[in-house]
Design a protein around this motif. Structure first.
Motif, mmCIF file in Angstrom:
data_model
loop_
_atom_site.group_PDB
_atom_site.id
_atom_site.type_symbol
_atom_site.label_atom_id
_atom_site.label_comp_id
_atom_site.label_asym_id
_atom_site.label_seq_id
_atom_site.Cartn_x
_atom_site.Cartn_y
_atom_site.Cartn_z
ATOM 1 N N SER A 1 -8.338 3.811 -4.578
ATOM 2 C CA SER A 1 -8.690 3.399 -3.215
ATOM 3 C C SER A 1 -7.457 3.188 -2.346
ATOM 4 O O SER A 1 -7.531 3.276 -1.116
ATOM 5 C CB SER A 1 -9.520 2.108 -3.248
ATOM 6 N N TRP A 2 -6.315 2.912 -2.987
ATOM 7 C CA TRP A 2 -5.086 2.709 -2.219
ATOM 8 C C TRP A 2 -4.639 3.985 -1.504
ATOM 9 O O TRP A 2 -3.867 3.927 -0.554
ATOM 10 C CB TRP A 2 -3.956 2.213 -3.129
ATOM 11 N N THR B 1 0.834 -1.204 0.000
ATOM 12 C CA THR B 1 0.000 0.000 0.000
ATOM 13 C C THR B 1 0.866 1.251 0.000
ATOM 14 O O THR B 1 0.596 2.216 -0.729
ATOM 15 C CB THR B 1 -0.933 0.012 1.224
ATOM 16 N N VAL C 1 -9.662 1.063 -8.249
ATOM 17 C CA VAL C 1 -8.936 0.308 -7.217
ATOM 18 C C VAL C 1 -7.658 1.040 -6.835
ATOM 19 O O VAL C 1 -7.321 1.171 -5.653
ATOM 20 C CB VAL C 1 -8.613 -1.116 -7.718
ATOM 21 N N SER D 1 -2.389 -7.237 -2.951
ATOM 22 C CA SER D 1 -1.883 -8.543 -2.546
ATOM 23 C C SER D 1 -1.513 -9.350 -3.780
ATOM 24 O O SER D 1 -1.815 -8.973 -4.915
ATOM 25 C CB SER D 1 -2.933 -9.297 -1.714
ATOM 26 N N GLY E 1 -8.905 1.888 2.317
ATOM 27 C CA GLY E 1 -9.046 1.339 0.979
ATOM 28 C C GLY E 1 -8.534 -0.085 0.872
ATOM 29 O O GLY E 1 -8.115 -0.701 1.865
ATOM 30 N N ASP E 2 -8.558 -0.624 -0.345
ATOM 31 C CA ASP E 2 -8.072 -1.976 -0.589
ATOM 32 C C ASP E 2 -6.582 -2.072 -0.287
ATOM 33 O O ASP E 2 -5.836 -1.100 -0.402
ATOM 34 C CB ASP E 2 -8.317 -2.371 -2.051
#
Length: 316
Positions: A238-239, A210, A235, A248, A244-245
Motif C-alpha cells: 500500500s505504501w 513513505t 501494508v 509511522s 496508501g498507508d
C-alpha cells in the motif's frame, strides 16, 4: 519552470573531518589547532571543497568547536574552507577570548551536551540554523547522529535520505570517506525544485517514511521491506500507492534506518552487494540478517556491520 534550490550542509568536525583513529603520516595530515592535534584525509577535504563550491550549496558549522569560535576560525583556515562555510549554528554557551561566556537564550535551561539526551543541544541548534537560513534541502554530517536521543516518535532527525534531507553518521574512527561524499554529491545533483508544484513537493518531502519505503521496495521488493518493517506484505504494498498507508512510529524508524544502511552500503559496493548484505547471514550480527536485525531495532549493531563492510573489514 525549474529553479535551483538552496541546499545547506551542516558539518561536524571531530569524528567527521577529524577522524578519531590516529593514522600514519602517509594517509593523514595532522595540524595543531590551539592545544589540540587534529588530522584530516586530504582527498576528503579536497572533495568537500568542490561540493561546497557547487551552485546553490552553502556550508554551516554545527560542532562543539562553536564553543571556541576563534579556534574554529583557525581550523577553517587550515583546511582551506574559509568562505565555503558561511554559516555557523548557534551554541548554548560560547566562550569569549576574554574568558567570559555568551549564553544563547533560545536554548532551554535543561539543554544537554550529551548526544544520548532528548535535550541534545545540536538538535535545537539545527532547528535554529534551518529557521535562519531557510534552505530547501538540508544535509547534516555528524558521527553522533546514530546515537542521538530524541523524543519518542520523532523521526525527523534519524539518519536517512529523502528528497529534502541527507542525514548521515560517519564512523568516528575513520571520519568521512570519499565514497560517502560520492553519495552526498549524487543527492546534491538532484537539487532542482519544480516551482509549478512547490506545495506538492514540500508535502512529499515531509513524508519521508513513505518515500523511503518506496525506494526500499524498488531495490529489495515488498516482502523483504515488509519483514524489516514488521508489517504485513499488503501494508508494504500500500505504501506504493498515493493514497496508501503512511508509515509511522517504530515502523517509520525502521524504514528510515534501513534506507540509510542501504545508502551507505550501495554507495560503496553497489546495489547487488547491498542486497546480498541485507539478506545474508552476517557475523557482525551473530549470523542474523540485516533484515531481521533492523526489524528487532538493533540499529547500532547494523550500523557497525554496514561500516565494517564499507571499510572492507566484514568477514561474511
Amino acid at each position: 519552470m525549474r529553479t535551483p534550490s538552496l541546499t545547506l550542509i551542516a558539518l561536524d568536525i571531530d569524528g567527521v573531518l577529524n577522524p578519531l583513529e590516529r593514522t600514519s603520516a602517509t594517509t593523514g595530515v595532522a595540524s595543531m589547532i590551539g592545544e589540540w592535534m587534529v588530522q584530516r584525509h586530504q582527498p576528503v577535504i579536497d572533495r568537500l571543497q568542490r561540493l561546497l563550491a557547487l551552485p546553490g550549496v552553502e556550508g554551516a558549522w554545527l560542532t562543539t568547536w562553536l564553543e571556541m569560535p576563534w579556534l574554529l576560525d583557525q581550523f577553517e583556515e587550515e583546511l582551506g574552507l574559509t568562505g565555503l562555510v558561511p554559516h555557523r549554528a548557534p551554541h548554548p554557551s560560547a566562550r569569549t577570548r576574554t574568558g567570559g561566556t555568551a549564553f544563547d537564550g533560545r536554548f532551554d535551561a535543561d539543554v544537554s551536551f550529551s548526544s544520548a539526551s532528548q535535550q541534545w543541544w545540536k538538535i535545537r541548534s539545527a532547528e535554529l540554523l534551518i529557521d535562519l537560513v531557510k534552505p530547501s534541502r538540508f544535509a547534516w554530517l555528524d558521527d553522533d547522529l546514530s546515537r542521538a536521543g530524541r523524543p519518542q516518535g520523532d523521526i525527523w532527525w534519524r539518519p536517512g535520505v529523502s528528497r529534502s534531507r541527507f542525514l548521515f553518521a560517519p564512523d568516528a574512527r575513520t571520519g568521512l570517506t570519499v565514497p560517502q561524499l560520492d553519495a552526498l554529491e549524487e543527492w546534491l545533483r538532484d537539487s532542482e525544485v519544480d516551482t509549478r508544484t512547490g506545495d506538492e513537493t514540500k508535502s512529499s518531502s515531509l513524508n519521508g517514511p513513505t518515500e523511503d519505503a518506496r525506494n526500499l521496495i524498488s531495490v529489495l521488493g515488498p516482502t523483504l521491506v515488509a519483514t524489516l518493517s514488521g508489517v504485513d506484505r499488503s501494508v508494504a504494498r500500500s505504501w506504493m500507492s498515493s493514497d496508501g498507508d503512511v508509515p509511522s512510529g517504530e515502523v517509520a524508524e525502521r524504514l528510515l534506518f534501513a534506507r540509510d544502511a542501504w545508502q551507505r552500503v550501495s554507495a560503496a559496493e553497489g546495489d547487488d552487494v547491498a542486497r546480498a548484505w541485507f539478506v545474508g547471514g552476517n557475523p557482525w550480527l551473530k549470523d542474523d540478517t540485516a533484515i531481521m536485525a533492523i526489524r528487532e531495532g538493533r540499529f547500532a549493531e547494523v550500523s557497525a556491520a554496514a561500516q565494517a563492510l564499507v571499510d572492507d573489514s566484514w568477514s561474511g
